[in-house]
Design an enzyme around this catalytic site. Structure first.
Site, PDB file in Angstrom:
ATOM      1  N   ARG A   1      40.110  42.060  51.299  1.00  0.00           N
ATOM      2  CA  ARG A   1      40.725  43.136  52.066  1.00  0.00           C
ATOM      3  C   ARG A   1      41.582  42.535  53.160  1.00  0.00           C
ATOM      4  NH1 ARG A   1      40.178  46.225  48.412  1.00  0.00           N
ATOM      5  NH2 ARG A   1      39.030  48.177  48.413  1.00  0.00           N
TER       6      ARG A   1
ATOM      7  N   HIS B   1      48.648  44.423  45.600  1.00  0.00           N
ATOM      8  CA  HIS B   1      47.290  44.884  45.277  1.00  0.00           C
ATOM      9  C   HIS B   1      47.141  45.107  43.770  1.00  0.00           C
ATOM     10  CE1 HIS B   1      43.604  46.908  47.304  1.00  0.00           C
ATOM     11  NE2 HIS B   1      43.302  46.556  46.063  1.00  0.00           N
TER      12      HIS B   1
HETATM   13  C1  OXD Z   1      38.868  48.214  44.750  1.00  0.00           C
HETATM   14  C2  OXD Z   1      40.244  47.696  44.814  1.00  0.00           C
HETATM   15  O1  OXD Z   1      38.286  48.498  45.789  1.00  0.00           O
HETATM   16  O2  OXD Z   1      40.958  47.770  43.799  1.00  0.00           O
HETATM   17  O3  OXD Z   1      38.350  48.328  43.645  1.00  0.00           O
HETATM   18  O4  OXD Z   1      40.682  47.208  45.846  1.00  0.00           O
END
Ligand code: OXD
Length: 305
Positions: A217, A265
């Site tokens: 993250r 992402h």
């Molecule tokens: C998840 C993501 O949380 O794709 O699965 O970031």
């Protein structure tokens, strides 16, 4: 993510699991739903659906869901565990590591690559890889990377034993883990404890010329401190798939930085089939009376994952 795609995948998995369940995309009108399957849902959903017994999150991370504060406190949340994403993320990380360790950018198409026949290894040394976060994702990354012969180590909040892997735990062992790590893979969830964990001080513990890969993250890294460590030459590169703000804003310095690779992402998109199967299996167990706390992926809100 398409609600119709999920409706179809969930309907198929529920039928295969022998569940007599109807799946409906939520359009703002109350439908008396017993379970909600969500990704960043509106608060209205929980105001309208009073019979909900549990919420299934269509992702492994629940930081964004918890930060929205829309899911009533008494309603349990279940997140995905692996569900096909661990292999995807491990593949992404292995590629990013090979690119660094084998100097693949030297062979990029013009105008960036050298365009010369040079098979010299960039180093005789195999870099030491360290994975931060040893959940389903981190464990799969470690296993995949180790298979290619990289010396690997893992760090987690609480002690974990993994055969053949050196493991470190807790704040007290973080610096020792960082000091031995030449390629750092961040696979951490975002919690109060991991927020801003990788800051100037943490980067300074890493060896000169180290690399950072973030598939966890964005909020676990202090952007300005990462940029400073890259600009000062202490860190050699960063491969970033996750960001504090997504989409990454157009003017963010990461976009233009010569040592930063930005991907949007995409390391581990949630695959419809395996995710729907996992939700069907969980829902079936709940309907059979299993306490929600015993389900894999049950979210402990105080831990934040
Ligand atoms: C998840 C993501 O949380 O794709 O699965 O970031």
């Amino acid at each position: 993510m398409s609600p119709e795609g999920w409706r179809d995948a969930l309907s198929r998995s529920f039928a295969a699991a022998g569940l007599d369940a109807e799946v409906q995309p939520w359009n703002g009108q109350p439908i008396g739903a017993r379970y909600a399957v969500v990704w960043l849902p509106p608060a209205d959903l929980f105001a309208a659906e009073k019979e909900l017994r549990a919420v299934f999150n269509l992702g492994a991370g629940v930081d964004a869901l918890l930060a929205r504060g829309v899911v009533p406190e008494q309603l349990p949340i279940v997140r995905l565990v692996d569900a096909g994403m661990a292999a995807e993320i491990a593949e992404y990380v292995c590629f990013a590591i090979a690119r660094i360790a084998r100097g693949l950018d030297r062979f990029a198409p013009p105008p960036h690559g050298l365009r010369e026949w040079s098979s010299a290894q960039i180093s005789d040394e195999t870099p030491r890889v360290g994975v931060l976060g040893l959940g389903a994702m981190g464990a799969a990354i470690l296993e995949a990377v180790a298979r290619f012969g990289y010396p690997v180590a893992g760090w987690s909040r609480s002690p974990r034993k993994i055969a053949g892997v050196e493991t470190f735990a807790g704040a007290a062992e973080l610096d020792a883990f960082l000091a031995r790590t030449q390629i750092l893979v961040d696979a951490l969830p975002l919690t109060l404890e991991t927020q801003n964990l990788l800051d100037r001080r943490a980067f300074a513990q890493m060896p000169e010329g180290a690399h950072v890969i973030n598939v966890g993250r964005g909020g676990t890294i202090v952007d300005e401190d990462l940029l400073a460590a890259l600009d000062e030459g202490h860190l050699a590169s960063a491969t970033l798939d996750v960001f504090r703000v997504e989409p990454l804003p157009a003017g963010h310095p990461f976009w233009a930085h010569p040592k930063v690779t930005v991907t949007p992402h995409i390391a581990a998109p949630t695959p419809y089939g395996p995710a729907a199967e996992q939700i069907a299996a969980g829902l079936k167990r709940l309907e059979q009376g299993m306490p929600v706390r015993d389900l894999p992926g049950y979210v402990d809100r105080s831990a934040g994952y």
